[in-house]
Design a protein around this motif. Structure first.
Motif, PDB file in Angstrom:
ATOM      1  N   THR A   1      17.784  68.259 104.334  1.00  0.00           N
ATOM      2  CA  THR A   1      18.256  69.446 103.604  1.00  0.00           C
ATOM      3  C   THR A   1      19.221  70.286 104.436  1.00  0.00           C
ATOM      4  O   THR A   1      19.982  71.071 103.890  1.00  0.00           O
ATOM      5  CB  THR A   1      17.095  70.353 103.127  1.00  0.00           C
ATOM      6  N   LEU A   2      19.197  70.125 105.752  1.00  0.00           N
ATOM      7  CA  LEU A   2      20.134  70.890 106.587  1.00  0.00           C
ATOM      8  C   LEU A   2      21.364  70.066 106.966  1.00  0.00           C
ATOM      9  O   LEU A   2      22.178  70.497 107.783  1.00  0.00           O
ATOM     10  CB  LEU A   2      19.418  71.380 107.855  1.00  0.00           C
ATOM     11  N   GLY A   3      21.481  68.880 106.399  1.00  0.00           N
ATOM     12  CA  GLY A   3      22.657  68.049 106.663  1.00  0.00           C
ATOM     13  C   GLY A   3      22.660  67.446 108.059  1.00  0.00           C
ATOM     14  O   GLY A   3      23.713  67.030 108.562  1.00  0.00           O
ATOM     15  N   LEU A   4      21.484  67.379 108.700  1.00  0.00           N
ATOM     16  CA  LEU A   4      21.408  66.802 110.051  1.00  0.00           C
ATOM     17  C   LEU A   4      21.054  65.315 110.010  1.00  0.00           C
ATOM     18  O   LEU A   4      21.140  64.622 111.018  1.00  0.00           O
ATOM     19  CB  LEU A   4      20.350  67.549 110.883  1.00  0.00           C
ATOM     20  N   ALA A   5      20.593  64.861 108.858  1.00  0.00           N
ATOM     21  CA  ALA A   5      20.252  63.433 108.703  1.00  0.00           C
ATOM     22  C   ALA A   5      20.503  63.036 107.254  1.00  0.00           C
ATOM     23  O   ALA A   5      20.525  63.885 106.358  1.00  0.00           O
ATOM     24  CB  ALA A   5      18.780  63.200 109.054  1.00  0.00           C
ATOM     25  N   TYR A   6      20.698  61.743 107.055  1.00  0.00           N
ATOM     26  CA  TYR A   6      20.798  61.223 105.696  1.00  0.00           C
ATOM     27  C   TYR A   6      19.428  60.664 105.290  1.00  0.00           C
ATOM     28  O   TYR A   6      18.625  60.294 106.173  1.00  0.00           O
ATOM     29  CB  TYR A   6      21.848  60.109 105.631  1.00  0.00           C
ATOM     30  N   PRO A   7      19.157  60.580 104.008  1.00  0.00           N
ATOM     31  CA  PRO A   7      17.870  60.019 103.584  1.00  0.00           C
ATOM     32  C   PRO A   7      17.558  58.675 104.238  1.00  0.00           C
ATOM     33  O   PRO A   7      16.407  58.391 104.602  1.00  0.00           O
ATOM     34  CB  PRO A   7      18.036  59.886 102.062  1.00  0.00           C
TER      35      PRO A   7
ATOM     36  N   CYS B   1      17.019  62.755  98.777  1.00  0.00           N
ATOM     37  CA  CYS B   1      16.353  61.445  98.882  1.00  0.00           C
ATOM     38  C   CYS B   1      16.203  60.803  97.504  1.00  0.00           C
ATOM     39  O   CYS B   1      16.417  59.599  97.341  1.00  0.00           O
ATOM     40  CB  CYS B   1      14.985  61.597  99.558  1.00  0.00           C
ATOM     41  N   ALA B   2      15.833  61.619  96.515  1.00  0.00           N
ATOM     42  CA  ALA B   2      15.676  61.084  95.152  1.00  0.00           C
ATOM     43  C   ALA B   2      17.020  60.606  94.612  1.00  0.00           C
ATOM     44  O   ALA B   2      17.109  59.577  93.938  1.00  0.00           O
ATOM     45  CB  ALA B   2      15.079  62.152  94.238  1.00  0.00           C
ATOM     46  N   VAL B   3      18.071  61.343  94.912  1.00  0.00           N
ATOM     47  CA  VAL B   3      19.409  60.953  94.442  1.00  0.00           C
ATOM     48  C   VAL B   3      19.842  59.656  95.117  1.00  0.00           C
ATOM     49  O   VAL B   3      20.304  58.715  94.454  1.00  0.00           O
ATOM     50  CB  VAL B   3      20.428  62.086  94.748  1.00  0.00           C
ATOM     51  N   TRP B   4      19.669  59.588  96.423  1.00  0.00           N
ATOM     52  CA  TRP B   4      20.059  58.370  97.151  1.00  0.00           C
ATOM     53  C   TRP B   4      19.223  57.177  96.699  1.00  0.00           C
ATOM     54  O   TRP B   4      19.721  56.055  96.631  1.00  0.00           O
ATOM     55  CB  TRP B   4      19.917  58.578  98.668  1.00  0.00           C
TER      56      TRP B   4
ATOM     57  N   THR C   1      26.465  64.291  92.146  1.00  0.00           N
ATOM     58  CA  THR C   1      27.798  63.809  91.752  1.00  0.00           C
ATOM     59  C   THR C   1      28.406  62.947  92.865  1.00  0.00           C
ATOM     60  O   THR C   1      28.965  61.872  92.611  1.00  0.00           O
ATOM     61  CB  THR C   1      28.734  65.018  91.468  1.00  0.00           C
ATOM     62  N   THR C   2      28.281  63.434  94.103  1.00  0.00           N
ATOM     63  CA  THR C   2      28.860  62.720  95.248  1.00  0.00           C
ATOM     64  C   THR C   2      28.294  61.302  95.352  1.00  0.00           C
ATOM     65  O   THR C   2      29.026  60.324  95.545  1.00  0.00           O
ATOM     66  CB  THR C   2      28.563  63.500  96.552  1.00  0.00           C
ATOM     67  N   THR C   3      26.982  61.186  95.192  1.00  0.00           N
ATOM     68  CA  THR C   3      26.323  59.888  95.365  1.00  0.00           C
ATOM     69  C   THR C   3      26.477  59.021  94.111  1.00  0.00           C
ATOM     70  O   THR C   3      26.808  57.841  94.196  1.00  0.00           O
ATOM     71  CB  THR C   3      24.831  60.094  95.708  1.00  0.00           C
ATOM     72  N   HIS C   4      26.247  59.642  92.964  1.00  0.00           N
ATOM     73  CA  HIS C   4      26.302  58.881  91.708  1.00  0.00           C
ATOM     74  C   HIS C   4      27.680  58.242  91.501  1.00  0.00           C
ATOM     75  O   HIS C   4      27.783  57.105  91.044  1.00  0.00           O
ATOM     76  CB  HIS C   4      25.982  59.829  90.548  1.00  0.00           C
ATOM     77  N   TYR C   5      28.718  58.987  91.832  1.00  0.00           N
ATOM     78  CA  TYR C   5      30.075  58.461  91.616  1.00  0.00           C
ATOM     79  C   TYR C   5      30.660  57.791  92.866  1.00  0.00           C
ATOM     80  O   TYR C   5      31.841  57.447  92.887  1.00  0.00           O
ATOM     81  CB  TYR C   5      31.002  59.585  91.144  1.00  0.00           C
ATOM     82  N   GLY C   6      29.864  57.658  93.894  1.00  0.00           N
ATOM     83  CA  GLY C   6      30.326  56.949  95.093  1.00  0.00           C
ATOM     84  C   GLY C   6      31.483  57.634  95.789  1.00  0.00           C
ATOM     85  O   GLY C   6      32.374  56.970  96.339  1.00  0.00           O
ATOM     86  N   LEU C   7      31.481  58.973  95.786  1.00  0.00           N
ATOM     87  CA  LEU C   7      32.632  59.679  96.367  1.00  0.00           C
ATOM     88  C   LEU C   7      32.746  59.466  97.883  1.00  0.00           C
ATOM     89  O   LEU C   7      33.842  59.527  98.431  1.00  0.00           O
ATOM     90  CB  LEU C   7      32.564  61.186  96.058  1.00  0.00           C
ATOM     91  N   ARG C   8      31.611  59.213  98.539  1.00  0.00           N
ATOM     92  CA  ARG C   8      31.694  58.980 100.000  1.00  0.00           C
ATOM     93  C   ARG C   8      32.537  57.738 100.307  1.00  0.00           C
ATOM     94  O   ARG C   8      33.201  57.679 101.332  1.00  0.00           O
ATOM     95  CB  ARG C   8      30.299  58.854 100.616  1.00  0.00           C
ATOM     96  N   ALA C   9      32.479  56.767  99.380  1.00  0.00           N
ATOM     97  CA  ALA C   9      33.257  55.540  99.586  1.00  0.00           C
ATOM     98  C   ALA C   9      34.758  55.811  99.485  1.00  0.00           C
ATOM     99  O   ALA C   9      35.571  55.020  99.950  1.00  0.00           O
ATOM    100  CB  ALA C   9      32.843  54.480  98.567  1.00  0.00           C
TER     101      ALA C   9
ATOM    102  N   PRO D   1       8.970  66.098  99.941  1.00  0.00           N
ATOM    103  CA  PRO D   1       9.492  66.890  98.815  1.00  0.00           C
ATOM    104  C   PRO D   1      10.901  66.533  98.369  1.00  0.00           C
ATOM    105  O   PRO D   1      11.258  66.789  97.221  1.00  0.00           O
ATOM    106  CB  PRO D   1       9.440  68.334  99.340  1.00  0.00           C
ATOM    107  N   CYS D   2      11.728  65.942  99.238  1.00  0.00           N
ATOM    108  CA  CYS D   2      13.109  65.638  98.823  1.00  0.00           C
ATOM    109  C   CYS D   2      13.182  64.428  97.902  1.00  0.00           C
ATOM    110  O   CYS D   2      14.262  64.075  97.421  1.00  0.00           O
ATOM    111  CB  CYS D   2      13.990  65.376 100.039  1.00  0.00           C
ATOM    112  N   MET D   3      12.050  63.761  97.698  1.00  0.00           N
ATOM    113  CA  MET D   3      12.034  62.589  96.818  1.00  0.00           C
ATOM    114  C   MET D   3      11.511  62.950  95.429  1.00  0.00           C
ATOM    115  O   MET D   3      11.422  62.098  94.547  1.00  0.00           O
ATOM    116  CB  MET D   3      11.150  61.497  97.464  1.00  0.00           C
ATOM    117  N   VAL D   4      11.185  64.221  95.193  1.00  0.00           N
ATOM    118  CA  VAL D   4      10.525  64.582  93.942  1.00  0.00           C
ATOM    119  C   VAL D   4      11.516  64.900  92.821  1.00  0.00           C
ATOM    120  O   VAL D   4      11.456  64.330  91.735  1.00  0.00           O
ATOM    121  CB  VAL D   4       9.564  65.781  94.174  1.00  0.00           C
ATOM    122  N   SER D   5      12.428  65.812  93.108  1.00  0.00           N
ATOM    123  CA  SER D   5      13.311  66.308  92.053  1.00  0.00           C
ATOM    124  C   SER D   5      14.655  65.582  92.085  1.00  0.00           C
ATOM    125  O   SER D   5      15.096  65.127  93.138  1.00  0.00           O
ATOM    126  CB  SER D   5      13.527  67.803  92.268  1.00  0.00           C
ATOM    127  N   MET D   6      15.324  65.550  90.947  1.00  0.00           N
ATOM    128  CA  MET D   6      16.649  64.914  90.914  1.00  0.00           C
ATOM    129  C   MET D   6      17.706  65.734  91.641  1.00  0.00           C
ATOM    130  O   MET D   6      18.863  65.334  91.711  1.00  0.00           O
ATOM    131  CB  MET D   6      17.071  64.640  89.467  1.00  0.00           C
TER     132      MET D   6
END
Ligand code: SF4
Length: 376
Positions: A333-339, A366-369, A44-52, A357-362
């Motif tokens: 996955t630990l919030g220490l880096a972005y994709p 990484c897959a979301v980004w 949701t955060t990425t799809h809707y651009g909430l970081r912006a 593995p972070c590019m596999v599932s929705m």
């Protein structure tokens, strides 16, 4: 809903922008770091651009809430081995392409998809119930690869407690519990002398099962506010504002404000009782991270005759670093880096050809980004 409520979204984000500089000043931090646990929150955060919509003082970081991302390579390797030995393996679609680390080290079959291509009987199902139906029909020795969090665990548990599982279907548990991993991530930020996590957005779906109150330990033990949020953009924006309000007032409270429409404080008692009967809590390995105490589920004594590891003599080995070369999935996955901090992102690693593995599932960050992020 976001478009329909754009005026409300703008209002909340204005409030966030007003409050954030005051909170930063008051706490003497360089920024307010808020961790979402859940892969769907990251979506949701990425799809809707909430970081912006966030001011510079607020950073929204992803957490370890993607079960596919954290399923250890050793589990996938064990299940591939069973498939190659002649067991029929049932699995969910997003586990099918999950790469093992052994493949990169020694060129061995690197996923259940590759095992199937080599002739193994690997079948994708939508549910454990579907696997049960199919396994009953022909009686072939079979193994179900059971991954997931507390949201998925009841769908397995109830079929064991209602004695619906046939004797020819074993269960390979790679089930994980969310709260210990969220706590591990928050502690890590604290210990690593990074900007600490100042607030946590707890997973909405999981909270419907385990109860929203399960996140109360963050205020009590760590002195940081926690909210349970739903998956609409307004839910997340509201959660951020509630956390900032808490911080500004010098409070650390637990709030289940707007997701009361789904998640109750106590959770789903029926589901919890079934989990308790069918499973025991155990230490378990999270991919790229290692062992987290009391963060997994294994079948209880009552149902050990279905436990693939026990019945087939599969010994749990001590954790060995299990990410493909160059993959930063553990940091993501630990919030220490972005994709985008990973040099392989959208180069060697894409949704069509996932390297890690972070590019596999929705639910993987990484897959979301890759699909929705603005990274170019
Ligand atoms: Fe791992 Fe791929 Fe994500 Fe890099 S982009 S961290 S290789 S999953």
């Amino acid at each position: 809903l976001f478009r329909e409520n754009s005026a409300l979204a703008n209002k909340i984000s204005e409030e966030i922008s007003k409050l954030a500089p005051r909170v930063v000043k008051k706490l003497g931090l360089d920024k307010i770091k808020i961790m979402n646990f859940c892969g769907s929150h990251e979506w949701t955060t990425t799809h809707y651009g909430l970081r912006a919509l966030m001011p510079l003082e607020v950073e929204l970081i992803p957490g370890p809430g993607c079960p596919v991302c954290v399923t250890p390579s050793s589990d996938i390797e064990n299940v591939i081995k069973l498939a190659m030995e002649g067991y029929r393996v049932y699995t969910f679609g997003d586990v099918f392409k999950l790469p093992t680390v052994k493949h990169y080290k020694s060129g061995e079959i690197g996923s259940l998809a590759a095992a199937k291509a080599s002739g193994a009987d690997v079948r994708i199902v939508y549910s454990f119930a579907d696997a049960i139906e199919e396994a009953k029909k022909d009686g072939k020795p079979s193994v179900f690869f059971g991954i997931g969090f507390e949201t998925t665990a009841p769908s397995y548990a109830v079929l064991f407690t209602k004695e619906k599982v046939p004797e020819n279907l074993l269960f390979y548990s790679s089930l994980k519990l969310t709260a210990p991993a969220a706590e591990y991530a928050v502690q890590l930020h604290k210990e690593a002398k990074r900007t600490p996590v100042s607030g946590v957005i707890g997973p909405g779906h999981v909270s419907t099962i385990i109860g929203a109150i399960s996140w109360d330990f963050f205020p009590k033990k760590y002195g940081i506010p926690a909210v349970v949020a739903g998956f609409e953009p307004i839910d997340i924006l509201t959660g951020v504002l509630v956390i900032l309000n808490n911080l500004y007032r010098g409070k650390a409270e637990f709030t289940n404000l707007e997701y009361r429409r789904v998640a109750t404080y106590k959770g789903n008692i029926f589901a919890l009782e079934n989990i308790k009967v069918a499973f025991n809590v155990v230490d378990t390995i999270w991919r790229g991270i290692g062992n987290i105490p009391k963060s997994g589920l294994t079948l209880s004594e009552k149902f050990k005759k279905y436990d693939a590891k026990t019945q087939l003599g599969i010994k749990e080995k001590p954790w060995d670093y299990d990410l493909p070369p160059g993959c930063k999935c553990n940091e993501v996955t630990l919030g220490l880096a972005y994709p985008t901090d990973c040099p392989l992102f959208m180069k060697a690693c894409t949704p069509a050809r996932p390297w890690g593995p972070c590019m596999v599932s929705m639910e993987g960050a990484c897959a979301v980004w890759a699909r929705f992020g603005s990274y170019e």
